[in-house]
Design a protein around this motif. Structure first.
Motif, mmCIF file in Angstrom:
data_model
loop_
_atom_site.group_PDB
_atom_site.id
_atom_site.type_symbol
_atom_site.label_atom_id
_atom_site.label_comp_id
_atom_site.label_asym_id
_atom_site.label_seq_id
_atom_site.Cartn_x
_atom_site.Cartn_y
_atom_site.Cartn_z
ATOM 1 N N ILE A 67 0.858 -1.194 0.000
ATOM 2 C CA ILE A 67 0.000 0.000 0.000
ATOM 3 C C ILE A 67 0.887 1.236 0.000
ATOM 4 O O ILE A 67 1.691 1.434 0.905
ATOM 5 N N LYS A 68 0.746 2.072 -1.038
ATOM 6 C CA LYS A 68 1.568 3.284 -1.153
ATOM 7 C C LYS A 68 1.032 4.383 -0.240
ATOM 8 O O LYS A 68 -0.164 4.673 -0.234
ATOM 9 N N LEU A 69 1.942 4.959 0.533
ATOM 10 C CA LEU A 69 1.604 6.057 1.435
ATOM 11 C C LEU A 69 2.481 7.265 1.129
ATOM 12 O O LEU A 69 3.619 7.119 0.675
ATOM 13 N N ASN A 70 1.961 8.435 1.417
ATOM 14 C CA ASN A 70 2.776 9.648 1.349
ATOM 15 C C ASN A 70 3.495 9.816 2.677
ATOM 16 O O ASN A 70 2.928 9.548 3.735
ATOM 17 N N TRP A 71 4.737 10.253 2.610
ATOM 18 C CA TRP A 71 5.516 10.517 3.809
ATOM 19 C C TRP A 71 6.224 11.842 3.586
ATOM 20 O O TRP A 71 6.865 12.044 2.561
ATOM 21 N N VAL A 72 6.089 12.747 4.535
ATOM 22 C CA VAL A 72 6.733 14.056 4.459
ATOM 23 C C VAL A 72 7.606 14.217 5.690
ATOM 24 O O VAL A 72 7.137 14.059 6.816
ATOM 25 N N THR A 73 8.890 14.496 5.464
ATOM 26 C CA THR A 73 9.790 14.771 6.582
ATOM 27 C C THR A 73 10.388 16.164 6.432
ATOM 28 O O THR A 73 10.497 16.694 5.329
ATOM 29 N N GLU A 74 10.759 16.712 7.569
ATOM 30 C CA GLU A 74 11.481 17.977 7.605
ATOM 31 C C GLU A 74 12.834 17.724 8.248
ATOM 32 O O GLU A 74 12.933 17.055 9.277
ATOM 33 N N ILE A 75 13.869 18.249 7.620
ATOM 34 C CA ILE A 75 15.192 18.228 8.228
ATOM 35 C C ILE A 75 15.211 19.405 9.198
ATOM 36 O O ILE A 75 15.155 20.562 8.786
ATOM 37 N N THR A 76 15.225 19.100 10.480
ATOM 38 C CA THR A 76 15.081 20.169 11.476
ATOM 39 C C THR A 76 16.411 20.719 11.971
ATOM 40 O O THR A 76 16.479 21.872 12.384
ATOM 41 N N HIS A 77 17.455 19.887 11.959
ATOM 42 C CA HIS A 77 18.761 20.320 12.444
ATOM 43 C C HIS A 77 19.843 19.708 11.560
ATOM 44 O O HIS A 77 19.732 18.549 11.165
ATOM 45 N N VAL A 78 20.880 20.495 11.296
ATOM 46 C CA VAL A 78 22.044 19.995 10.566
ATOM 47 C C VAL A 78 23.282 20.643 11.163
ATOM 48 O O VAL A 78 23.346 21.865 11.305
ATOM 49 N N LYS A 79 24.244 19.817 11.534
ATOM 50 C CA LYS A 79 25.575 20.300 11.892
ATOM 51 C C LYS A 79 26.523 19.574 10.949
ATOM 52 O O LYS A 79 26.684 18.348 11.048
#
Length: 155
Positions: A67-79
């Motif tokens: 079953i195909k789902l949408n997934w949305v992520t945010e990159i919140t921190h980067v060092k």
């Protein structure tokens, strides 16, 4: 709502620059995700993009039963060359917080993933985690371990 914590570590025989460049490029995630998940990055601006705080990455993924789902992520921190964090904004989990850490060690890089997640759904979520979800996540990270060894070698 129960929150689970998993941690995975892996040593790879490459320098920090090479490890960081590979793992901080969103499209490379498809290369280290099991094919049966049909994981596709759908963000139009991720071709050669490096991660940055605030970056939104969209995917299509089939975690169970095709079953195909949408997934949305945010990159919140980067060092740079140290860590980045992705958090689900929309998708199959009630909560998803994933830390990716990189540390130069003798002969290569130590990668450490710390994942906190929750399924929600009260008692049904507990049952789903015990019967399906925890195993699936461990299978994904075991696949990733093997694929990373194929790509970079073993330390």
């Amino acid at each position: 709502m129960k929150t689970y914590r998993l941690e995975f570590t892996q040593k790879i025989p490459v320098d920090l620059d090479r490890a960081w460049n590979f793992f901080s490029t969103p499209l490379n995630l498809t290369e280290i995700t099991p094919e049966d998940m049909t994981f596709d990055v759908t963000s139009p601006d991720t071709e050669q993009a490096k991660m940055y705080p605030g970056m939104i990455i969209t995917y299509k993924v089939s975690p169970l039963l095709g079953i195909k789902l949408n997934w949305v992520t945010e990159i919140t921190h980067v060092k740079d060359k140290d860590y980045f964090i992705d958090e689900q904004r929309f998708g199959p989990f009630a909560f998803w917080h994933h830390n990716h850490h990189f540390e130069a060690i003798d002969g290569g890089v130590l990668m450490r993933d710390i994942l906190h997640y929750s399924i929600g759904w009260g008692p049904l979520g507990l049952i789903a985690n015990n019967l399906i979800v925890a195993k699936k996540i461990n299978d994904i990270f075991n696949f990733r371990r093997k694929k990373v060894e194929e790509l970079f070698g073993k330390l």
